[in-house]
Design a protein around this motif. Structure first.
Motif, PDB file in Angstrom:
ATOM      1  N   LYS A 303      27.134   6.169  12.015  1.00  8.85           N
ATOM      2  CA  LYS A 303      25.931   6.832  11.518  1.00  8.85           C
ATOM      3  C   LYS A 303      24.730   6.272  12.271  1.00  8.85           C
ATOM      4  CE  LYS A 303      27.611   7.811   6.847  1.00  8.85           C
ATOM      5  NZ  LYS A 303      27.377   7.618   5.392  1.00  8.85           N
ATOM      6  N   VAL A 304      23.904   7.184  12.812  1.00 10.20           N
ATOM      7  CA  VAL A 304      22.721   6.768  13.554  1.00 10.20           C
ATOM      8  C   VAL A 304      21.501   7.368  12.872  1.00 10.20           C
ATOM      9  CG1 VAL A 304      21.553   6.739  15.783  1.00 10.20           C
ATOM     10  CG2 VAL A 304      24.045   6.763  15.693  1.00 10.20           C
ATOM     11  N   PHE A 305      20.606   6.487  12.399  1.00  7.67           N
ATOM     12  CA  PHE A 305      19.396   6.958  11.740  1.00  7.67           C
ATOM     13  C   PHE A 305      18.190   6.216  12.301  1.00  7.67           C
ATOM     14  CE2 PHE A 305      22.772   7.546   8.587  1.00  7.67           C
ATOM     15  CZ  PHE A 305      22.598   8.888   8.273  1.00  7.67           C
ATOM     16  N   ILE A 306      17.024   6.823  12.210  1.00  6.40           N
ATOM     17  CA  ILE A 306      15.776   6.145  12.534  1.00  6.40           C
ATOM     18  C   ILE A 306      15.352   5.321  11.333  1.00  6.40           C
ATOM     19  CG2 ILE A 306      13.313   6.521  12.979  1.00  6.40           C
ATOM     20  CD1 ILE A 306      14.044   8.915  14.649  1.00  6.40           C
ATOM     21  N   GLU A 307      14.869   4.129  11.599  1.00  4.04           N
ATOM     22  CA  GLU A 307      14.379   3.288  10.513  1.00  4.04           C
ATOM     23  C   GLU A 307      13.248   4.009   9.783  1.00  4.04           C
ATOM     24  OE1 GLU A 307      12.629  -1.256   9.867  1.00  4.04           O
ATOM     25  OE2 GLU A 307      13.083  -0.490  11.873  1.00  4.04           O
ATOM     26  N   SER A 308      13.236   3.883   8.465  1.00  2.00           N
ATOM     27  CA  SER A 308      12.222   4.572   7.668  1.00  2.00           C
ATOM     28  C   SER A 308      10.827   4.178   8.147  1.00  2.00           C
ATOM     29  CB  SER A 308      12.365   4.212   6.190  1.00  2.00           C
ATOM     30  OG  SER A 308      13.596   4.692   5.687  1.00  2.00           O
ATOM     31  N   PRO A 309       9.958   5.158   8.358  1.00  2.16           N
ATOM     32  CA  PRO A 309       8.612   4.849   8.854  1.00  2.16           C
ATOM     33  C   PRO A 309       7.771   4.177   7.778  1.00  2.16           C
ATOM     34  CG  PRO A 309       8.772   7.171   8.318  1.00  2.16           C
ATOM     35  CD  PRO A 309      10.156   6.608   8.166  1.00  2.16           C
ATOM     36  N   HIS A 310       6.743   3.458   8.218  1.00  2.00           N
ATOM     37  CA  HIS A 310       5.801   2.840   7.284  1.00  2.00           C
ATOM     38  C   HIS A 310       4.754   3.890   6.921  1.00  2.00           C
ATOM     39  CE1 HIS A 310       3.255  -0.069   5.343  1.00  2.00           C
ATOM     40  NE2 HIS A 310       2.252   0.229   6.165  1.00  2.00           N
ATOM     41  N   LEU A 311       4.712   4.268   5.661  1.00  2.00           N
ATOM     42  CA  LEU A 311       3.801   5.315   5.212  1.00  2.00           C
ATOM     43  C   LEU A 311       2.521   4.708   4.640  1.00  2.00           C
ATOM     44  CD1 LEU A 311       6.346   7.681   3.399  1.00  2.00           C
ATOM     45  CD2 LEU A 311       5.552   7.768   5.756  1.00  2.00           C
ATOM     46  N   ILE A 312       1.416   5.364   4.916  1.00  2.00           N
ATOM     47  CA  ILE A 312       0.115   4.944   4.392  1.00  2.00           C
ATOM     48  C   ILE A 312      -0.370   6.001   3.412  1.00  2.00           C
ATOM     49  CG2 ILE A 312      -2.289   4.432   4.970  1.00  2.00           C
ATOM     50  CD1 ILE A 312      -1.301   3.558   7.739  1.00  2.00           C
ATOM     51  N   TYR A 313      -0.670   5.573   2.182  1.00  2.00           N
ATOM     52  CA  TYR A 313      -1.159   6.500   1.164  1.00  2.00           C
ATOM     53  C   TYR A 313      -2.639   6.225   0.918  1.00  2.00           C
ATOM     54  CZ  TYR A 313       3.813   7.141   0.181  1.00  2.00           C
ATOM     55  OH  TYR A 313       5.158   7.401   0.289  1.00  2.00           O
ATOM     56  N   LYS A 314      -3.468   7.222   1.035  1.00  2.00           N
ATOM     57  CA  LYS A 314      -4.897   7.092   0.788  1.00  2.00           C
ATOM     58  C   LYS A 314      -5.281   8.016  -0.360  1.00  2.00           C
ATOM     59  CE  LYS A 314      -7.695   6.398   4.164  1.00  2.00           C
ATOM     60  NZ  LYS A 314      -8.540   6.553   5.380  1.00  2.00           N
ATOM     61  N   TYR A 315      -5.784   7.421  -1.417  1.00  2.00           N
ATOM     62  CA  TYR A 315      -6.150   8.200  -2.594  1.00  2.00           C
ATOM     63  C   TYR A 315      -7.518   8.844  -2.383  1.00  2.00           C
ATOM     64  CZ  TYR A 315      -7.585   9.338  -7.350  1.00  2.00           C
ATOM     65  OH  TYR A 315      -8.040   9.990  -8.457  1.00  2.00           O
ATOM     66  N   GLN A 316      -7.586  10.152  -2.564  1.00  2.00           N
ATOM     67  CA  GLN A 316      -8.832  10.886  -2.418  1.00  2.00           C
ATOM     68  C   GLN A 316      -9.427  11.134  -3.808  1.00  2.00           C
ATOM     69  OE1 GLN A 316     -10.314  11.912   0.539  1.00  2.00           O
ATOM     70  NE2 GLN A 316     -12.044  12.451  -0.777  1.00  2.00           N
ATOM     71  N   LYS A 317     -10.592  10.543  -4.074  1.00  2.37           N
ATOM     72  CA  LYS A 317     -11.221  10.721  -5.382  1.00  2.37           C
ATOM     73  C   LYS A 317     -11.694  12.151  -5.568  1.00  2.37           C
ATOM     74  CE  LYS A 317     -12.869   5.953  -5.692  1.00  2.37           C
ATOM     75  NZ  LYS A 317     -14.052   5.074  -5.826  1.00  2.37           N
ATOM     76  N   THR A 318     -11.566  12.621  -6.801  1.00  2.00           N
ATOM     77  CA  THR A 318     -12.050  13.954  -7.114  1.00  2.00           C
ATOM     78  C   THR A 318     -13.577  13.958  -7.135  1.00  2.00           C
ATOM     79  OG1 THR A 318     -12.091  13.572  -9.498  1.00  2.00           O
ATOM     80  CG2 THR A 318     -10.007  14.342  -8.542  1.00  2.00           C
ATOM     81  N   GLN A 319     -14.150  15.168  -7.079  1.00  2.00           N
ATOM     82  CA  GLN A 319     -15.605  15.306  -7.119  1.00  2.00           C
ATOM     83  C   GLN A 319     -16.155  14.762  -8.432  1.00  2.00           C
ATOM     84  OE1 GLN A 319     -17.478  16.511  -4.448  1.00  2.00           O
ATOM     85  NE2 GLN A 319     -19.125  15.580  -5.647  1.00  2.00           N
ATOM     86  N   GLU A 320     -15.418  14.966  -9.516  1.00  5.45           N
ATOM     87  CA  GLU A 320     -15.856  14.485 -10.839  1.00  5.45           C
ATOM     88  C   GLU A 320     -15.920  12.959 -10.857  1.00  5.45           C
ATOM     89  OE1 GLU A 320     -14.417  14.735 -15.521  1.00  5.45           O
ATOM     90  OE2 GLU A 320     -13.493  16.011 -14.007  1.00  5.45           O
ATOM     91  N   GLU A 321     -14.911  12.306 -10.252  1.00  3.40           N
ATOM     92  CA  GLU A 321     -14.914  10.839 -10.209  1.00  3.40           C
ATOM     93  C   GLU A 321     -16.059  10.325  -9.346  1.00  3.40           C
ATOM     94  OE1 GLU A 321     -10.182   9.713 -10.679  1.00  3.40           O
ATOM     95  OE2 GLU A 321     -10.936  10.432  -8.751  1.00  3.40           O
ATOM     96  N   GLN A 322     -16.308  11.011  -8.241  1.00  9.29           N
ATOM     97  CA  GLN A 322     -17.420  10.598  -7.382  1.00  9.29           C
ATOM     98  C   GLN A 322     -18.755  10.747  -8.107  1.00  9.29           C
ATOM     99  OE1 GLN A 322     -17.202  12.609  -3.605  1.00  9.29           O
ATOM    100  NE2 GLN A 322     -15.027  12.157  -3.328  1.00  9.29           N
ATOM    101  N   ASN A 323     -18.932  11.851  -8.850  1.00 12.48           N
ATOM    102  CA  ASN A 323     -20.167  12.056  -9.604  1.00 12.48           C
ATOM    103  C   ASN A 323     -20.355  11.010 -10.679  1.00 12.48           C
ATOM    104  OD1 ASN A 323     -20.681  14.302  -8.083  1.00 12.48           O
ATOM    105  ND2 ASN A 323     -19.839  15.743  -9.567  1.00 12.48           N
ATOM    106  N   HIS A 324     -19.242  10.623 -11.321  1.00 10.09           N
ATOM    107  CA  HIS A 324     -19.319   9.602 -12.371  1.00 10.09           C
ATOM    108  C   HIS A 324     -19.763   8.267 -11.785  1.00 10.09           C
ATOM    109  CE1 HIS A 324     -18.317   7.450 -16.039  1.00 10.09           C
ATOM    110  NE2 HIS A 324     -17.610   6.582 -15.311  1.00 10.09           N
ATOM    111  N   GLU A 325     -19.214   7.898 -10.616  1.00  9.07           N
ATOM    112  CA  GLU A 325     -19.615   6.636  -9.979  1.00  9.07           C
ATOM    113  C   GLU A 325     -21.107   6.681  -9.634  1.00  9.07           C
ATOM    114  OE1 GLU A 325     -17.182   5.963  -6.630  1.00  9.07           O
ATOM    115  OE2 GLU A 325     -15.463   5.201  -7.765  1.00  9.07           O
ATOM    116  N   TYR A 326     -21.556   7.825  -9.171  1.00  3.75           N
ATOM    117  CA  TYR A 326     -22.967   7.953  -8.783  1.00  3.75           C
ATOM    118  C   TYR A 326     -23.873   7.764  -9.994  1.00  3.75           C
ATOM    119  CZ  TYR A 326     -27.296   9.992  -7.060  1.00  3.75           C
ATOM    120  OH  TYR A 326     -28.601  10.219  -6.718  1.00  3.75           O
ATOM    121  N   GLN A 327     -23.470   8.364 -11.145  1.00  3.52           N
ATOM    122  CA  GLN A 327     -24.282   8.256 -12.358  1.00  3.52           C
ATOM    123  C   GLN A 327     -24.311   6.824 -12.872  1.00  3.52           C
ATOM    124  OE1 GLN A 327     -22.463  11.079 -14.939  1.00  3.52           O
ATOM    125  NE2 GLN A 327     -23.247  12.866 -13.796  1.00  3.52           N
ATOM    126  N   VAL A 328     -23.210   6.103 -12.745  1.00  2.90           N
ATOM    127  CA  VAL A 328     -23.154   4.707 -13.209  1.00  2.90           C
ATOM    128  C   VAL A 328     -24.019   3.841 -12.310  1.00  2.90           C
ATOM    129  CG1 VAL A 328     -21.666   2.725 -13.488  1.00  2.90           C
ATOM    130  CG2 VAL A 328     -20.882   4.948 -14.240  1.00  2.90           C
TER     131      VAL A 328
END
Length: 328
Positions: A303-328
């Motif tokens: 069996k020949v497989f490629i090693e699992s790649p290193h994945l990068i996850y970036k969380y994108q805040k919703t507009q509502e969350e961004q507005n809440h941070e701005y108000q605080v």
């Protein structure tokens, strides 16, 4: 817009078109002069080359005979099967012999070859192909069973026959392979390229492919001329079984040489894999994983497989969350 303006615009348009057309004779003369240019290719005064419509007609007639009742325009039953198939086979023989005679005559005249007695040869080869139809039906039945057995999405053998592009490409390949082995020029490649244009699956008629061959999904599959593929092999989309990088003059140096891999029995090759080189052998019962690049052999049961790649996850805040941070 009143009629005067409309008529004026149309008249001006006609005059402009006429001015452009006056330049056509000059362009035509330039193009005709280029016919004498040895750097370019022309096919003037020779036998005409095939039209894809006649090849399509021939393939459609083959499918009617290979899969009786599936692609016929009328119902076939015990009352008319002898007449229907007899007529279909007779029509196929006429179409096939005409096509073979045509390519034999074309090459004979264009390349100054020794007379091949094209009419007798064409009729003889056409008959030999017709006589191979029972064996073709058995081979294709195994391909169909392989596709059905290995694909949970297949609801029936009928679904495979009617709708699987892989089976269409394999059917055309198996016919064209017989023609290629019988020495018919051009026609086998024209046939497989027709299937390629419809399915995205490119199988060279010179490849040697065993029983129960399955191409799942299929788009982007390439199987080179000197490939050897064993029995019960399954490949997925975007798989290349090809040649290594070739020098500019490879056509003359390597024509006829073994340039493509050998795939032994019971191998599975997953999507995006690339396997290259005439000395490369994939041992029996091996599995080649997706996107693997191989230019050297692997032993059986590997069996020949490629090693699992290193994945990068970036969380994108919703507009509502961004507005809440701005108000605080």
């Amino acid at each position: 817009m009143d009629d005067f303006i409309i008529n004026n615009i149309c008249q001006t348009g006609r005059q402009n078109a006429s001015e452009y057309r006056k330049e056509l004779p000059k362009a035509i003369n330039t193009i005709l002069a280029s016919m004498e240019d040895d750097r370019c290719f022309a096919h003037i005064g020779d036998e005409p080359i095939h039209f894809s419509t006649s090849v399509k007609e021939m393939i459609d007639k083959f499918r009617e005979i290979l899969f009786p009742g599936y692609f016929s325009s009328e119902k076939i039953d015990g009352a008319n099967i002898v007449y229907n198939l007899g007529q279909g086979i007779s029509q196929l023989y006429d179409i096939l012999s005409e096509q073979i005679i045509h390519v034999l005559r074309h090459d004979c005249l264009r390349y100054g070859q020794t007379c091949s007695e094209c009419k007798n040869s064409g009729n003889d080869v056409a008959l030999k192909v017709i006589q191979e139809i029972p064996n073709l039906r058995i081979s294709l039945a195994e391909d169909i069973k392989g596709a059905y057995d290995g694909d949970p999405a297949a609801k029936s053998h009928d679904e495979v026959i009617f709708s699987y592009p892989g089976l269409y490409a394999i059917t055309v390949y198996r016919i064209s392979h017989i023609l290629s082995n019988l020495g018919v020029p051009q026609l086998p490649r024209i046939m497989t390229e027709h299937a390629h244009s419809l399915t995205g699956i490119d199988i060279h008629p010179g490849a040697k492919i065993g029983e129960k061959f399955v191409i799942d999904h299929g788009t982007g599959v390439v199987v080179g001329e000197t490939s050897i593929i064993g029995n019960n092999v399954r490949i997925y989309q975007n798989v290349t079984i090809g040649a290594l990088s070739l020098p500019p003059d490879a056509g003359e140096k390597l024509r006829g040489a073994k340039r493509h891999p050998t795939i032994e029995d019971d191998v599975i090759i997953y999507s995006g894999a690339t396997i290259l080189g005439g000395e490369t052998t994939i041992g029996a019962r091996s599995v080649v994983g997706g996107n693997v690049w191989l230019t050297s052999s692997i032993p059986a049961d590997t069996k020949v497989f490629i090693e699992s790649p290193h994945l990068i996850y970036k969380y994108q805040k919703t507009q509502e969350e961004q507005n809440h941070e701005y108000q605080v």
